[in-house]
Design a protein around this motif. Structure first.
Motif, short mmCIF file in Angstrom:
data_model
loop_
_atom_site.label_atom_id
_atom_site.label_comp_id
_atom_site.label_asym_id
_atom_site.label_seq_id
_atom_site.Cartn_x
_atom_site.Cartn_y
_atom_site.Cartn_z
N ALA A 89 58.16 2.85 28.42
CA ALA A 89 58.60 1.94 27.44
C ALA A 89 58.64 0.35 27.81
CB ALA A 89 59.91 2.08 26.97
N GLY A 90 59.13 0.25 29.36
CA GLY A 90 59.06 -0.84 30.10
C GLY A 90 57.88 -1.47 30.34
N GLN A 91 56.86 -0.67 30.49
CA GLN A 91 55.48 -0.93 30.66
C GLN A 91 54.94 -1.74 29.41
OE1 GLN A 91 54.02 -1.00 33.59
NE2 GLN A 91 51.83 -0.69 33.42
N LEU A 92 55.07 -1.15 28.25
CA LEU A 92 54.72 -1.69 26.98
C LEU A 92 55.55 -3.01 26.57
CD1 LEU A 92 54.16 1.17 24.95
CD2 LEU A 92 52.42 0.14 26.12
N ASP A 93 56.59 -3.07 26.86
CA ASP A 93 57.43 -4.23 26.73
C ASP A 93 57.11 -5.35 27.60
OD1 ASP A 93 58.77 -3.05 24.52
OD2 ASP A 93 60.75 -3.16 25.53
N ALA A 94 56.76 -5.08 29.05
CA ALA A 94 56.39 -6.01 29.64
C ALA A 94 54.83 -6.66 29.58
CB ALA A 94 56.45 -5.39 31.32
N ALA A 95 54.05 -5.41 28.97
CA ALA A 95 52.75 -6.10 28.65
C ALA A 95 52.90 -7.10 27.61
CB ALA A 95 51.97 -5.06 28.30
N ASP A 96 53.72 -6.78 26.46
CA ASP A 96 53.83 -7.76 25.38
C ASP A 96 54.30 -8.99 26.07
OD1 ASP A 96 52.92 -5.98 23.46
OD2 ASP A 96 55.12 -5.52 22.90
N HIS A 97 55.31 -9.06 26.68
CA HIS A 97 55.93 -10.33 27.52
C HIS A 97 54.96 -11.06 28.19
CE1 HIS A 97 59.24 -12.89 28.40
NE2 HIS A 97 58.81 -12.92 29.54
N ALA A 98 54.17 -10.40 29.02
CA ALA A 98 53.18 -11.14 29.81
C ALA A 98 52.10 -11.81 29.02
CB ALA A 98 52.67 -10.43 30.69
N LEU A 99 51.65 -11.27 27.97
CA LEU A 99 50.67 -11.66 27.05
C LEU A 99 51.11 -12.92 26.06
CD1 LEU A 99 49.13 -8.39 25.59
CD2 LEU A 99 47.94 -9.92 26.97
N VAL A 257 49.65 -11.80 33.75
CA VAL A 257 49.82 -10.65 34.59
C VAL A 257 51.13 -9.73 34.48
CG1 VAL A 257 50.40 -12.47 36.44
CG2 VAL A 257 49.54 -10.11 37.29
N LEU A 258 50.93 -8.66 34.43
CA LEU A 258 52.23 -7.76 34.48
C LEU A 258 51.90 -7.01 35.89
CD1 LEU A 258 54.20 -5.52 33.75
CD2 LEU A 258 52.23 -4.31 32.20
N PHE A 259 53.01 -6.79 36.83
CA PHE A 259 53.00 -6.14 37.90
C PHE A 259 54.17 -4.94 38.08
CE2 PHE A 259 55.68 -9.74 38.73
CZ PHE A 259 56.82 -9.39 39.70
N VAL A 260 53.72 -4.07 38.77
CA VAL A 260 54.58 -2.93 38.81
C VAL A 260 54.80 -2.70 40.41
CG1 VAL A 260 54.22 -1.92 36.63
CG2 VAL A 260 52.82 -1.22 38.59
N VAL A 261 55.72 -2.13 41.03
CA VAL A 261 56.01 -2.05 42.66
C VAL A 261 55.12 -0.81 42.99
CG1 VAL A 261 58.17 -3.17 42.31
CG2 VAL A 261 58.07 -0.78 42.12
N ALA A 262 54.97 0.20 42.16
CA ALA A 262 53.84 1.18 42.53
C ALA A 262 54.42 2.03 43.84
CB ALA A 262 52.48 0.69 42.91
N GLY A 263 53.50 2.41 44.80
CA GLY A 263 54.03 3.25 45.95
C GLY A 263 54.47 2.97 46.99
N GLY A 264 55.36 3.70 47.88
CA GLY A 264 56.01 3.38 48.91
C GLY A 264 57.01 4.56 49.39
N TYR A 265 56.81 4.86 50.77
CA TYR A 265 57.46 6.17 51.13
C TYR A 265 58.29 6.05 52.57
CZ TYR A 265 54.24 7.96 47.75
OH TYR A 265 53.74 8.25 46.55
N GLN A 266 58.51 4.71 52.79
CA GLN A 266 59.63 4.66 53.83
C GLN A 266 60.93 4.50 53.07
OE1 GLN A 266 58.34 1.23 56.76
NE2 GLN A 266 56.95 0.77 55.18
N ASP A 267 61.95 4.25 53.99
CA ASP A 267 63.18 4.26 53.50
C ASP A 267 63.65 3.15 52.48
OD1 ASP A 267 65.10 1.90 54.83
OD2 ASP A 267 63.74 2.28 56.32
N ALA A 268 64.54 3.66 51.52
CA ALA A 268 64.84 2.82 50.48
C ALA A 268 65.01 1.44 50.74
CB ALA A 268 65.76 3.55 49.57
N GLN A 269 65.88 1.03 51.78
CA GLN A 269 66.16 -0.33 51.80
C GLN A 269 64.98 -1.06 52.14
OE1 GLN A 269 69.38 -1.64 51.49
NE2 GLN A 269 68.61 -3.54 51.76
#
Length: 293
Positions: A89-99, A257-269
């Motif tokens: 849902a956030g992806q679609l709302d963010a796409a609309d906002h970015a456009l 442009v719409l961006f997402v943080v995607a992957g990462g596997y170190q500690d959360a901080q």
């Protein structure tokens, strides 16, 4: 200019895992930023999923039917399902906002390993392909800078005529290039950062050629040299340079442009700090002030 709009809901981080925990940490950080506006997306319209994945898989994931519902590699639960739907849902709302406004963020993990018939690689439903699926009148170009190649998005590019993808990765993950999809393997530790910049320039050429309405940037940080899954070998500074390059390119080309943080596997901080650098690059590039108050 208005603050950077970032979409997030507590359901995003409902799953008990480091990748999910860092999303809440990042959202807390962004909540304190004067030039970021954190917004909760509207509830997901389930009807919009029809036809994206196979009917069998979509139904299995929504209902929790084993074993297909857990094919992403995470045991299915209602919380997992609701987390995925909230991020979509956030992806679609963010796409609309970015456009409409030129840039937006979805504080979401990656979607790019989900293929038509099942999930995979911790990705249940493909939220990159979903944007193209729901916006057939728009050209969508995914610039995937995750550690792992976007094999799922590559498959969807062959199914959706308005979807394009360029993946720059350290781990191929079944991504070889195909219809409207291009693959750029890199190893910065061995070959130097210039090779990564060359791949970005090649992606820019493709973006210019295909003139998308929307660029979706997968700003993965699992390609960091200290990440347990990372092979691309980028330093923290090089990741920041990558982010600045992408946002400056998008602004120069006048592509939303719409961006997402995607992957990462170190500690959360650590992951939160790397993701915050991506936000800082976006904020500074689009002249919306400093990240911190």
């Amino acid at each position: 200019m208005n603050p950077l709009r970032a979409y997030y809901a507590p359901a995003y981080a409902a799953a008990d895992s480091t990748p999910s925990a860092r999303l809440q940490l990042l959202a807390d950080r962004l909540q304190r930023c004067a030039r970021v506006e954190l917004c909760e997306p509207r509830p997901m319209d389930i009807g919009l999923l029809q036809g994206l994945h196979s009917d069998e898989y979509t139904k299995a994931f929504l209902d929790g039917t084993a074993p297909l519902a857990s094919s992403q590699g995470v045991a299915w639960s209602p919380a997992i399902r609701d987390s995925v739907l909230a991020m979509l849902a956030g992806q679609l709302d963010a796409a609309d906002h970015a456009l409409q406004h030129g840039i937006a963020m979805n504080v979401a993990r990656g979607f790019h390993h989900a293929v038509w018939s099942r999930g995979g690689g911790l990705c249940a439903l493909n939220g990159l392909a979903l944007v193209a699926h729901c916006r057939p009148d728009r050209r969508i170009f995914v610039l995937d800078c995750d550690e792992h190649g976007g094999n799922g998005t590559e498959e969807f590019c062959a199914r959706l005529g308005n979807l394009y993808s360029a993946s720059i990765f350290g781990t191929r993950f079944g991504c070889y290039g195909g219809t409207r999809s291009w693959a750029f393997p890199v190893n910065v530790g061995r070959d130097g950062f210039a090779t990564y910049l060359d791949a970005l320039q090649a992606a820019r050429t493709l973006i210019v050629e295909h003139a998308p309405d929307l660029l979706i940037y997968q700003a993965g940080v699992d390609c960091h040299r200290n990440d347990p899954k990372g092979r691309a070998g980028l330093s923290s500074l090089q990741l920041l340079q990558r982010d600045r390059w992408v946002f400056r390119m998008a602004r120069e080309l006048r592509v939303a442009v719409l961006f997402v943080v995607a992957g990462g596997y170190q500690d959360a901080q650590t992951l939160m700090s790397l993701n915050a650098n991506t936000v800082r690059a976006a904020v500074n590039t689009y002249c919306v002030g400093s990240l911190a108050r």
